[in-house]
Write an enzyme that holds these catalytic residues in place. Structure first.
Site, PDB file in Angstrom:
ATOM      1  N   ARG A   1      55.565  -9.251 103.138  1.00  0.00           N
ATOM      2  CA  ARG A   1      57.086  -8.852 103.301  1.00  0.00           C
ATOM      3  C   ARG A   1      57.735  -9.789 104.406  1.00  0.00           C
ATOM      4  O   ARG A   1      59.087 -10.167 104.049  1.00  0.00           O
ATOM      5  CB  ARG A   1      57.256  -7.529 104.059  1.00  0.00           C
ATOM      6  CG  ARG A   1      56.624  -6.236 103.268  1.00  0.00           C
ATOM      7  CD  ARG A   1      56.473  -5.134 104.210  1.00  0.00           C
ATOM      8  NE  ARG A   1      55.340  -5.253 105.117  1.00  0.00           N
ATOM      9  CZ  ARG A   1      55.536  -4.418 106.077  1.00  0.00           C
ATOM     10  NH1 ARG A   1      56.242  -3.606 106.298  1.00  0.00           N
ATOM     11  NH2 ARG A   1      54.473  -4.753 107.159  1.00  0.00           N
TER      12      ARG A   1
ATOM     13  N   ASN B   1      56.698  -1.767 102.291  1.00  0.00           N
ATOM     14  CA  ASN B   1      55.402  -1.517 101.483  1.00  0.00           C
ATOM     15  C   ASN B   1      55.543  -0.002 101.153  1.00  0.00           C
ATOM     16  O   ASN B   1      56.104   0.840 101.612  1.00  0.00           O
ATOM     17  CB  ASN B   1      54.346  -1.504 102.792  1.00  0.00           C
ATOM     18  CG  ASN B   1      53.744  -2.814 102.972  1.00  0.00           C
ATOM     19  OD1 ASN B   1      54.075  -3.682 102.364  1.00  0.00           O
ATOM     20  ND2 ASN B   1      53.059  -2.827 104.028  1.00  0.00           N
TER      21      ASN B   1
END
Length: 93
Positions: free
Chosen positions: A18, A36
């Protein structure tokens, strides 16, 4: 403006993917988010100005960072009526 949604599967959680995505997007001056998902995938929504930006972003995603292992990328084009707007690109937790 081009609006794309991606679902990335493989070893993409707990490996800095990320953060990597946020860095790439911010360097390219994209808007959107990365987060996520409970099923182990990562979701990305990104807004692009050009098709060339899309290609560059997707090529960088395919490689990931050195700790990730990308197995699959699902891509969906979002229509102009996508209800959310973004001022920057960020990580949702």
């Amino acid at each position: 403006m081009y609006k794309q949604q991606y679902f990335i599967s493989g070893k993409v959680q707990g490996v800095g993917f990320r953060f990597f995505t946020e860095q790439v997007a911010n360097n390219m001056k994209l808007k959107g988010f990365v987060k996520n998902l409970n099923d182990g995938r990562v979701e990305i929504v990104a807004f692009f100005n050009t098709k060339e930006q899309i290609k560059k972003f997707e090529n960088l995603l395919k490689n990931g960072n050195r700790y990730s292992n990308i197995e699959n990328i699902e891509k969906k084009t979002l229509d102009e009526k996508y209800p959310f707007q973004f001022n920057n690109f960020k990580i949702y937790y």
